[in-house]
Design a protein around this motif. Structure first.
Motif, PDB file in Angstrom:
ATOM      1  N   ASN A   1       0.869  -1.178   0.000  1.00 15.61           N
ATOM      2  CA  ASN A   1       0.000   0.000   0.000  1.00 15.61           C
ATOM      3  C   ASN A   1       0.901   1.222   0.000  1.00 15.61           C
ATOM      4  N   VAL A   2       0.958   1.909  -1.125  1.00 14.71           N
ATOM      5  CA  VAL A   2       1.788   3.113  -1.268  1.00 14.71           C
ATOM      6  C   VAL A   2       0.869   4.317  -1.342  1.00 14.71           C
ATOM      7  N   ASP A   3       0.737   4.995  -0.207  1.00 13.77           N
ATOM      8  CA  ASP A   3      -0.116   6.183  -0.118  1.00 13.77           C
ATOM      9  C   ASP A   3      -1.529   5.891  -0.612  1.00 13.77           C
ATOM     10  N   GLY A   4      -2.044   4.705  -0.260  1.00 12.24           N
ATOM     11  CA  GLY A   4      -3.416   4.340  -0.604  1.00 12.24           C
ATOM     12  C   GLY A   4      -3.570   3.513  -1.853  1.00 12.24           C
ATOM     13  N   GLN A   5      -2.497   3.328  -2.635  1.00 15.95           N
ATOM     14  CA  GLN A   5      -2.561   2.545  -3.862  1.00 15.95           C
ATOM     15  C   GLN A   5      -2.044   1.128  -3.591  1.00 15.95           C
ATOM     16  N   LEU A   6      -2.894   0.131  -3.851  1.00 16.94           N
ATOM     17  CA  LEU A   6      -2.563  -1.258  -3.544  1.00 16.94           C
ATOM     18  C   LEU A   6      -2.015  -1.992  -4.765  1.00 16.94           C
ATOM     19  N   THR A   7      -0.912  -2.741  -4.543  1.00 21.14           N
ATOM     20  CA  THR A   7      -0.305  -3.572  -5.581  1.00 21.14           C
ATOM     21  C   THR A   7       0.097  -4.896  -4.974  1.00 21.14           C
ATOM     22  N   ASN A   8      -0.171  -5.995  -5.661  1.00 19.82           N
ATOM     23  CA  ASN A   8       0.191  -7.315  -5.150  1.00 19.82           C
ATOM     24  C   ASN A   8       1.705  -7.498  -5.121  1.00 19.82           C
ATOM     25  N   LEU A   9       2.214  -8.101  -4.038  1.00 18.92           N
ATOM     26  CA  LEU A   9       3.606  -8.491  -3.990  1.00 18.92           C
ATOM     27  C   LEU A   9       3.771  -9.826  -4.701  1.00 18.92           C
ATOM     28  N   GLU A  10       4.896 -10.011  -5.370  1.00 20.46           N
ATOM     29  CA  GLU A  10       5.180 -11.216  -6.132  1.00 20.46           C
ATOM     30  C   GLU A  10       6.266 -12.031  -5.451  1.00 20.46           C
ATOM     31  N   SER A  11       6.262 -13.332  -5.694  1.00 20.64           N
ATOM     32  CA  SER A  11       7.253 -14.207  -5.091  1.00 20.64           C
ATOM     33  C   SER A  11       8.650 -13.856  -5.575  1.00 20.64           C
ATOM     34  N   PHE A  12       9.602 -13.817  -4.650  1.00 17.98           N
ATOM     35  CA  PHE A  12      11.000 -13.515  -4.971  1.00 17.98           C
ATOM     36  C   PHE A  12      11.857 -14.765  -4.804  1.00 17.98           C
ATOM     37  N   VAL A  13      11.914 -15.315  -3.601  1.00 10.61           N
ATOM     38  CA  VAL A  13      12.623 -16.572  -3.356  1.00 10.61           C
ATOM     39  C   VAL A  13      11.863 -17.380  -2.315  1.00 10.61           C
ATOM     40  N   GLY A  14      12.132 -18.671  -2.280  1.00 10.79           N
ATOM     41  CA  GLY A  14      11.523 -19.533  -1.276  1.00 10.79           C
ATOM     42  C   GLY A  14      10.193 -20.105  -1.719  1.00 10.79           C
ATOM     43  N   ASP A  15       9.537 -20.794  -0.798  1.00 14.11           N
ATOM     44  CA  ASP A  15       8.241 -21.389  -1.053  1.00 14.11           C
ATOM     45  C   ASP A  15       7.124 -20.383  -0.787  1.00 14.11           C
TER      46      ASP A  15
ATOM     47  N   PRO B   1       4.335   7.592   2.214  1.00 12.33           N
ATOM     48  CA  PRO B   1       4.159   6.502   3.182  1.00 12.33           C
ATOM     49  C   PRO B   1       3.783   5.191   2.503  1.00 12.33           C
ATOM     50  N   TRP B   2       4.245   4.090   3.103  1.00  7.02           N
ATOM     51  CA  TRP B   2       3.885   2.770   2.607  1.00  7.02           C
ATOM     52  C   TRP B   2       3.785   1.770   3.749  1.00  7.02           C
ATOM     53  N   VAL B   3       2.952   0.763   3.554  1.00 10.03           N
ATOM     54  CA  VAL B   3       2.853  -0.378   4.462  1.00 10.03           C
ATOM     55  C   VAL B   3       2.645  -1.623   3.615  1.00 10.03           C
ATOM     56  N   VAL B   4       2.858  -2.782   4.200  1.00  9.63           N
ATOM     57  CA  VAL B   4       2.513  -4.057   3.581  1.00  9.63           C
ATOM     58  C   VAL B   4       1.286  -4.602   4.296  1.00  9.63           C
ATOM     59  N   GLU B   5       0.237  -4.905   3.540  1.00 10.07           N
ATOM     60  CA  GLU B   5      -0.985  -5.464   4.098  1.00 10.07           C
ATOM     61  C   GLU B   5      -1.052  -6.956   3.797  1.00 10.07           C
ATOM     62  N   TRP B   6      -1.536  -7.740   4.770  1.00 11.17           N
ATOM     63  CA  TRP B   6      -1.565  -9.184   4.580  1.00 11.17           C
ATOM     64  C   TRP B   6      -2.851  -9.803   5.103  1.00 11.17           C
ATOM     65  N   GLU B   7      -3.170 -10.955   4.547  1.00 10.37           N
ATOM     66  CA  GLU B   7      -4.300 -11.760   5.020  1.00 10.37           C
ATOM     67  C   GLU B   7      -3.945 -13.229   4.827  1.00 10.37           C
ATOM     68  N   THR B   8      -4.183 -14.030   5.859  1.00 12.76           N
ATOM     69  CA  THR B   8      -3.886 -15.457   5.780  1.00 12.76           C
ATOM     70  C   THR B   8      -5.068 -16.220   5.202  1.00 12.76           C
ATOM     71  N   ARG B   9      -4.828 -17.478   4.821  1.00 13.04           N
ATOM     72  CA  ARG B   9      -5.911 -18.328   4.320  1.00 13.04           C
ATOM     73  C   ARG B   9      -6.926 -18.620   5.410  1.00 13.04           C
ATOM     74  N   GLY B  10      -6.490 -18.466   6.679  1.00  9.92           N
ATOM     75  CA  GLY B  10      -7.402 -18.678   7.794  1.00  9.92           C
ATOM     76  C   GLY B  10      -8.233 -17.463   8.156  1.00  9.92           C
ATOM     77  N   GLY B  11      -8.053 -16.343   7.428  1.00  7.17           N
ATOM     78  CA  GLY B  11      -8.881 -15.167   7.641  1.00  7.17           C
ATOM     79  C   GLY B  11      -8.284 -14.103   8.535  1.00  7.17           C
ATOM     80  N   GLU B  12      -7.076 -14.327   9.089  1.00 11.86           N
ATOM     81  CA  GLU B  12      -6.429 -13.278   9.874  1.00 11.86           C
ATOM     82  C   GLU B  12      -5.839 -12.234   8.936  1.00 11.86           C
ATOM     83  N   SER B  13      -5.815 -10.989   9.385  1.00  8.39           N
ATOM     84  CA  SER B  13      -5.274  -9.921   8.545  1.00  8.39           C
ATOM     85  C   SER B  13      -4.500  -8.934   9.398  1.00  8.39           C
TER      86      SER B  13
END
Length: 331
Positions: free
Chosen positions: A206-220, A237-249
């Motif tokens: 989230n870059v100043d309100g604009q959302l973009t998906n993060l892509e895999s870099f390394v690992g599983d 300003p920027w933050v990383v937003e996340w949500e798990t498959r179990g519904g936590e965010s």
């Protein structure tokens, strides 16, 4: 509540929020690249060649992926204190320059260890990726063992000019167990590590309100590093937003935001973004600090070593301490 309101109304720090300038963006990157090595040790062969080693130098355990480490502010502070001490007082050693024992120093800031402590030090570079991948991971003196240890679950990285310190611990996780352990700006991108039972349901920058998906870099997908390009000139300003498959965010940082771009003359940590101090690329509120207790470490096993690794002038050294009841953090 929109992004701007989240930034302006953040008054209570959560996981990942910078406090009094700890950690800096470079120190977050030091943790990030440490975690990149842990989740995908076989993905950085070119970095290892630059440092003068190959995967053939690794033990079987050092070739095995581990869970990313959690960021700890107290370990961050004591790591930077030691880097500054070495830089300002002309020593390069694990004990403080005034002779204070390593674990006495660490125990003055960090009191949560229930399993073990470890420390890596280095000087000669200001690049966190180079320090991790081409120096410590190519050391035969135990630095790689610290980075790849399954016994540790949290760390802090401290930098002062070209002096760097990593402090590791197997400790009590007082700030929860979010799947995004750290996110950091490095080069023209933001990287975020992920450690969970499954791949993220949502992982966005989230870059100043604009959302973009993060892509895999390394690992599983469930134990790896993701990234997204970030190219801004103005202080943003920027933050990383996340949500798990179990519904936590959640978000990293949890309640504040981080800043990219030219912020040195635009950002006042006490006013402009509702923060409570910090350096010019951090926004956040008050949070976890260090304690005054001293950790007793019975049955200490330690190994020390110093040597040239990589280009001339790049030196690293190790001290590793372990205790019983080490908690294993594995994928």
């Amino acid at each position: 509540m929109d992004f701007a309101q989240l930034v302006l109304l953040s008054v209570v720090a959560g996981y990942g929020d910078p406090v009094d300038g700890y950690p800096s963006d470079e120190e977050r990157a030091l943790v990030l690249w440490t975690n990149a090595a842990r989740v995908a040790p076989d993905e950085f062969k070119q970095d290892y060649r630059t440092g003068g080693c190959t995967m053939g130098d690794f033990s079987a355990d050092e070739k095995t992926a581990k869970a990313p480490l959690y960021l700890d502010l107290a370990l961050t502070e004591v790591a930077r204190v030691h880097s500054r001490d070495m830089r300002d007082n002309g020593c390069f050693q694990h004990d403080s320059c005034d002779g204070t024992d390593t674990w006495t120093r660490v125990g003055r800031y960090y009191t949560d260890a229930n399993g073990g402590l470890g420390e890596n030090i280095a000087y000669g570079t200001t690049d966190p990726r180079y320090a991790v991948m081409s120096m410590w991971m190519c050391s035969h003196e135990g630095h790689r063992a610290n980075i790849m240890s399954g016994s540790f679950n949290e760390m802090g990285g401290g930098m002062a000019s070209d002096f760097l310190t990593q402090d590791f611990a197997a400790g009590e996780l007082k700030e929860g167990e979010p799947p995004v352990r750290v996110a950091a700006e490095y080069g023209d991108a933001v990287y975020a590590d992920w450690g969970d039972d499954a791949a993220p349901a949502r992982l966005q920058l989230n870059v100043d309100g604009q959302l973009t998906n993060l892509e895999s870099f390394v690992g599983d997908p469930d134990n790896g590093v993701y990234y997204q390009s970030l190219d801004v000139e103005e202080c943003t300003p920027w933050v990383v937003e996340w949500e798990t498959r179990g519904g936590e965010s959640g978000r990293f940082p949890a309640t504040g935001a981080l800043l990219a771009g030219n912020c040195a003359e635009e950002y006042d940590g006490s006013v402009a973004w509702g923060g409570t101090g910090g350096d010019d690329d951090d926004v956040g509120g008050p949070g976890k600090g260090g304690g005054n207790g001293v950790i007793a470490l019975p049955e200490v096993m330690c190994g020390t070593g110093a040597g040239l690794v990589g280009p001339a002038g790049l030196i690293a050294a190790l001290l590793l301490a372990a205790r019983r009841r080490a908690r294993v953090a594995t994928p």
